[in-house]
Design an enzyme around this catalytic site. Structure first.
Site, PDB file in Angstrom:
ATOM      1  N   MET A   1     105.553 -30.489  10.088  1.00 45.87           N
ATOM      2  CA  MET A   1     105.369 -29.900   8.804  1.00 45.87           C
ATOM      3  C   MET A   1     103.995 -29.187   8.982  1.00 45.87           C
ATOM      4  O   MET A   1     103.910 -28.223   8.362  1.00 45.87           O
ATOM      5  CB  MET A   1     105.007 -31.061   7.906  1.00 45.87           C
ATOM      6  CG  MET A   1     106.262 -32.024   7.519  1.00 45.87           C
ATOM      7  SD  MET A   1     107.613 -30.806   6.780  1.00 45.87           S
ATOM      8  CE  MET A   1     106.993 -30.618   5.175  1.00 45.87           C
TER       9      MET A   1
ATOM     10  N   SER B   1     105.151 -38.229   2.288  1.00 44.35           N
ATOM     11  CA  SER B   1     106.559 -38.191   1.625  1.00 44.35           C
ATOM     12  C   SER B   1     106.522 -39.307   0.632  1.00 44.35           C
ATOM     13  O   SER B   1     107.452 -39.098  -0.471  1.00 44.35           O
ATOM     14  CB  SER B   1     107.594 -38.494   2.666  1.00 44.35           C
ATOM     15  OG  SER B   1     107.342 -37.713   3.588  1.00 44.35           O
TER      16      SER B   1
ATOM     17  N   HIS C   1     103.143 -32.283  -1.859  1.00 42.32           N
ATOM     18  CA  HIS C   1     104.389 -32.574  -0.895  1.00 42.32           C
ATOM     19  C   HIS C   1     105.265 -31.348  -0.637  1.00 42.32           C
ATOM     20  O   HIS C   1     105.997 -30.927  -1.547  1.00 42.32           O
ATOM     21  CB  HIS C   1     105.092 -33.712  -1.526  1.00 42.32           C
ATOM     22  CG  HIS C   1     106.334 -34.162  -0.787  1.00 42.32           C
ATOM     23  ND1 HIS C   1     107.396 -34.850  -1.310  1.00 42.32           N
ATOM     24  CD2 HIS C   1     106.596 -34.562   0.600  1.00 42.32           C
ATOM     25  CE1 HIS C   1     108.329 -35.170  -0.459  1.00 42.32           C
ATOM     26  NE2 HIS C   1     107.796 -34.849   0.951  1.00 42.32           N
TER      27      HIS C   1
ATOM     28  N   GLU D   1     105.746 -30.278  -4.320  1.00 43.05           N
ATOM     29  CA  GLU D   1     105.517 -31.461  -5.381  1.00 43.05           C
ATOM     30  C   GLU D   1     103.983 -31.609  -5.282  1.00 43.05           C
ATOM     31  O   GLU D   1     103.428 -31.782  -4.296  1.00 43.05           O
ATOM     32  CB  GLU D   1     106.104 -32.843  -5.105  1.00 43.05           C
ATOM     33  CG  GLU D   1     107.557 -33.027  -5.655  1.00 43.05           C
ATOM     34  CD  GLU D   1     107.992 -34.456  -5.441  1.00 43.05           C
ATOM     35  OE1 GLU D   1     108.294 -35.130  -6.152  1.00 43.05           O
ATOM     36  OE2 GLU D   1     108.250 -34.743  -3.966  1.00 43.05           O
TER      37      GLU D   1
HETATM   38  N1  LIG Z   1     109.480 -34.188   8.697  1.00 43.81           N
HETATM   39  C1  LIG Z   1     109.691 -34.066   7.350  1.00 43.81           C
HETATM   40  O1  LIG Z   1     110.889 -33.717   6.931  1.00 43.81           O
HETATM   41  C2  LIG Z   1     108.633 -34.312   6.403  1.00 43.81           C
HETATM   42  C3  LIG Z   1     108.884 -33.546   4.865  1.00 43.81           C
HETATM   43  C4  LIG Z   1     108.064 -33.639   4.027  1.00 43.81           C
HETATM   44  C5  LIG Z   1     106.712 -34.304   4.341  1.00 43.81           C
HETATM   45  N2  LIG Z   1     106.769 -34.994   5.641  1.00 43.81           N
HETATM   46  C6  LIG Z   1     105.280 -35.681   5.849  1.00 43.81           C
HETATM   47  O2  LIG Z   1     104.493 -34.716   6.671  1.00 43.81           O
HETATM   48  C7  LIG Z   1     103.946 -35.598   7.412  1.00 43.81           C
HETATM   49  C8  LIG Z   1     103.945 -35.211   8.977  1.00 43.81           C
HETATM   50  O3  LIG Z   1     105.189 -35.476   9.328  1.00 43.81           O
HETATM   51  P1  LIG Z   1     105.585 -34.566  10.696  1.00 43.81           P
HETATM   52  O4  LIG Z   1     107.196 -34.581  10.456  1.00 43.81           O
HETATM   53  O5  LIG Z   1     105.135 -33.139  10.482  1.00 43.81           O
HETATM   54  O6  LIG Z   1     105.313 -35.356  11.775  1.00 43.81           O
HETATM   55  P2  LIG Z   1     105.058 -35.000  13.230  1.00 43.81           P
HETATM   56  O7  LIG Z   1     105.122 -36.053  13.912  1.00 43.81           O
HETATM   57  O8  LIG Z   1     105.891 -33.871  13.764  1.00 43.81           O
HETATM   58  O9  LIG Z   1     103.670 -34.401  13.370  1.00 43.81           O
HETATM   59  C9  LIG Z   1     102.397 -35.420  13.136  1.00 43.81           C
HETATM   60  C10 LIG Z   1     101.272 -34.545  13.997  1.00 43.81           C
HETATM   61  O10 LIG Z   1      99.930 -35.206  13.606  1.00 43.81           O
HETATM   62  C11 LIG Z   1      99.367 -35.503  14.678  1.00 43.81           C
HETATM   63  N3  LIG Z   1      98.318 -36.421  14.439  1.00 43.81           N
HETATM   64  C12 LIG Z   1      98.415 -37.526  14.460  1.00 43.81           C
HETATM   65  N4  LIG Z   1      96.933 -38.084  14.241  1.00 43.81           N
HETATM   66  C13 LIG Z   1      96.335 -37.177  13.781  1.00 43.81           C
HETATM   67  C14 LIG Z   1      94.881 -36.829  13.313  1.00 43.81           C
HETATM   68  N5  LIG Z   1      94.203 -38.035  13.531  1.00 43.81           N
HETATM   69  N6  LIG Z   1      94.405 -35.707  13.233  1.00 43.81           N
HETATM   70  C15 LIG Z   1      95.048 -34.589  13.633  1.00 43.81           C
HETATM   71  N7  LIG Z   1      96.351 -34.606  13.721  1.00 43.81           N
HETATM   72  C16 LIG Z   1      96.931 -35.782  14.008  1.00 43.81           C
HETATM   73  C17 LIG Z   1     100.301 -35.609  15.845  1.00 43.81           C
HETATM   74  O11 LIG Z   1      99.529 -35.288  17.089  1.00 43.81           O
HETATM   75  C18 LIG Z   1     101.271 -34.662  15.469  1.00 43.81           C
HETATM   76  O12 LIG Z   1     101.228 -33.433  16.117  1.00 43.81           O
HETATM   77  C19 LIG Z   1     104.282 -37.120   7.262  1.00 43.81           C
HETATM   78  O13 LIG Z   1     103.201 -37.743   6.271  1.00 43.81           O
HETATM   79  C20 LIG Z   1     105.602 -36.805   6.761  1.00 43.81           C
HETATM   80  O14 LIG Z   1     105.981 -37.862   5.806  1.00 43.81           O
HETATM   81  C21 LIG Z   1     107.580 -34.805   6.684  1.00 43.81           C
END
Ligand SMILES: NC(=O)c1ccc[n+]([C@@H]2O[C@H](COP(=O)([O-])OP(=O)(O)OC[C@H]3O[C@@H](n4cnc5c(N)ncnc54)[C@H](O)[C@@H]3O)[C@@H](O)[C@H]2O)c1
Length: 561
Positions: free
Chosen positions: A170, A275, A296, A308
């Protein structure tokens, strides 16, 4: 067809695309393309040619008004291929393009007056269809949603510099989107590999734009240069808005948010891309909860139109306005919703997944469910969607939803998602979930059947049972529709238009049905409640609300177009 040929005409009519003048010229739809300044002199020249007897427009007019001539073989060959191409594109739920072909097929053998009558009959039939009602409804709702967003942003200064925390799926997507639309963005992660991956993804996306001829290499380089990857907080003091997109864990998020807040300039906005986790809850760790809200996005960020914007208990209206403005600057359609677990879209999506889990528990074959729901019009079936979302993400989100709404969304016993999670079958990202994934020639994950997943589910829930398509559809759709109605009743979302557009733009709710509320309107709320009552043994997710029953009794609808 008389002017540019049947093939071209069907492509023009069914494609519904705007044509460039050069293409119109190439296809023979126009005689000449002239600069605006020369329109009058060119017309005069044309008239002069007619007067001088050099251009016989009457013969041409006669030809264009007469029936065309084709041998039966010719006709069959042309229309078979046109029908195959258009049918594959339009799909089974959108009848208008095929009806247009039917009119052309009949009309070319008629004189122009009769052909126009044929066309009118076809048009009227389509204009009165439920699909047209849905699509016109979507158009009106889209206008309303955009107008509502613009009301928020009147007089708001745009975000001139943004940041995103987390360079994952994301975070990387948000960074690309911001940079490609011209707002410079700092992308922070705690791991260099994550930053490299995020930059790589962004670079690939810019590359694709260049490949498609939409961007010059120079502009793509400039775009990529608008993303600044960093490992420390140093660069954050200058930004107007930060989107937090780290892992979906409330404790980690709260500590990252508090740390970030300490780095920001006064009045800067902090937004979370969570999410499911309540914004009001996340705000508890902050000194200035008024400057905090949810933002979101949906995956993949560059393709999904919805954002959102979530108002927590203490979020100020100025924070909402600025975040809405940033979403618009990113080319997205923002919808402002009030806080609750899952907000609007996931709150509605998880009951749909619960419907899926209950079907599996009763022995349904998930591949059969996927096929039925895809035929019904969803871009992907629920098992495939769970694999794409990530089984780990779905597992955590499911827990947040179950905690938030235990009477409806809590579940006893282990289900397939719990089992897959325990086995680290996280879906597409880990190579296996409900399906098996292999990289295709282009490196894209290809979905394959998984005997292992089948076996795991059978060991949980026993042998397969067969369900009629209608039953699968009803069991999947009822919980989603009722939860949407609840969101409207509880003022999580302000209007039926925003609720339906949220579902269409956020999770690809089949557009031909116009959204969950429109779908119930079309069916009639009384018929919908009757259908839900047939499944009441499945629990509270299948129980229409009092307000729904009252509306049904009074024959009211959610939309009044
Ligand atoms: N994947 C989806 O379909 C989706 C859709 C909407 C919302 N989200 C939300 O987006 C957020 C991220 O999801 P994602 O799928 O990108 O996860 P992901 O695991 O691909 O990425 C998370 C990233 O955050 C980094 N990270 C962890 N701790 C950190 C910190 N203290 N400072 C900076 N970076 C840090 C990690 O190294 C990683 O690169 C979550 O809250 C998720 O619920 C995900």
């Amino acid at each position: 067809p008389r002017l540019i040929g049947v093939d071209n005409a069907c492509e023009w009519i069914c494609g519904g695309q705007q044509k460039r003048s050069a293409d119109a010229m190439k296809d023979g739809a126009v005689d000449a393309v002239v600069a605006a300044a020369n329109v009058v002199s060119s017309a005069e020249h044309l008239l002069q040619q007619v007067l001088d007897g050099k251009l016989d427009y009457q013969a041409r007019r006669e030809r264009l008004q007469a029936a065309m001539e084709f041998s039966p073989i010719e006709k069959m060959m042309i229309f078979e291929s046109v029908r195959a191409v258009v049918g594959a594109k339009a799909g089974r739920h959108y009848p208008a393009p095929m009806e247009a072909i039917k009119s052309v097929e009949k009309g070319i053998f008629q004189t122009i007056d009769k052909a126009i009558e044929t066309e009118i009959k076809g048009f009227v039939k389509m204009a009165k269809s439920p699909v047209a009602r849905s699509l016109v409804g979507l158009f009106l709702n889209d206008q309303l949603v955009k107008k509502t967003a613009s009301k928020y942003t009147k007089g708001v200064e745009p975000v001139s510099h943004a940041a995103v925390l987390g360079a994952g799926i994301m975070g990387g997507g948000i960074a690309y989107q911001s940079a490609s639309k011209g707002t410079p963005i700092v992308m922070k992660d705690i791991r260099q590999e994550a930053l490299d991956l995020g930059m790589n993804e962004a670079s690939k996306l810019f590359g694709k734009q260049v490949e498609r001829g939409k961007l010059s290499s120079e502009k793509a380089m400039q775009g990529l240069g608008k993303i600044t990857p960093v490992l420390s907080y140093g660069e954050l003091s200058a930004v107007d808005l930060v989107v937090e997109a780290v892992v979906e864990n409330p404790k980690i998020k709260q500590s990252v948010l508090a740390e970030t807040e300490a780095q920001l300039k006064e009045g800067a906005i902090l937004a979370s891309n969570t999410s499911t986790i309540s914004i009001t809850h996340l705000a508890e760790a902050l000194k200035h909860p008024e400057n905090f809200c949810g933002m979101h996005f949906f995956n993949p960020v560059h393709r999904m139109p919805l954002v959102e914007v979530i108002r927590g208990e203490k979020t100020s209206e100025a924070t909402i306005a600025k975040t809405v403005a940033y979403a618009q600057a990113l080319g997205k359609t923002p919808i402002v919703v009030n806080d609750c677990p899952g907000f609007l879209v996931n709150r509605v999506l998880f009951p749909y997944f619960a419907g899926f889990s209950a079907l599996l528990k009763d022995g349904a074959d998930y591949q059969a469910v996927d096929k039925v729901m895809e035929r019904f019009g969803w871009p992907m079936g629920p098992a495939y969607l769970l694999d794409v979302v990530g089984i780990d993400t779905a597992y955590h989100a499911d827990q947040v939803m179950a905690d938030g709404f235990p009477d409806r969304m809590g579940h006893d016993g282990e289900n397939a998602i719990d089992r897959f999670y325990a086995l680290k079958r996280f879906g597409q990202k880990s190579g296996s979930g409900f399906y098996q994934y292999e990289a295709d020639r282009k490196g894209k994950p290809k979905k394959l059947a998984s005997a292992e997943a089948q076996g795991l589910i059978q060991s949980l829930h026993g042998e397969h049972q067969t369900f009629a398509d209608e039953e699968i559809i009803a069991r999947m759709m009822i919980p989603l529709c009722i939860e949407t109605a609840r969101c409207l009743e509880e003022n999580i979302v302000a209007s039926a238009a925003e609720a339906d557009m949220g579902l269409v733009y956020g999770i690809g709710f089949p557009p031909y049905l116009g959204g969950a509320l429109h779908y119930m309107d079309q069916m009639g709320l009384a018929a919908f409640c009757e259908m839900a009552d047939r499944f009441k043994h499945l629990g509270k997710l299948y129980e229409p609300t009092q307000a729904m029953r009252a509306m049904a009794a009074e024959q009211r609808t959610y939309h009044q177009y």
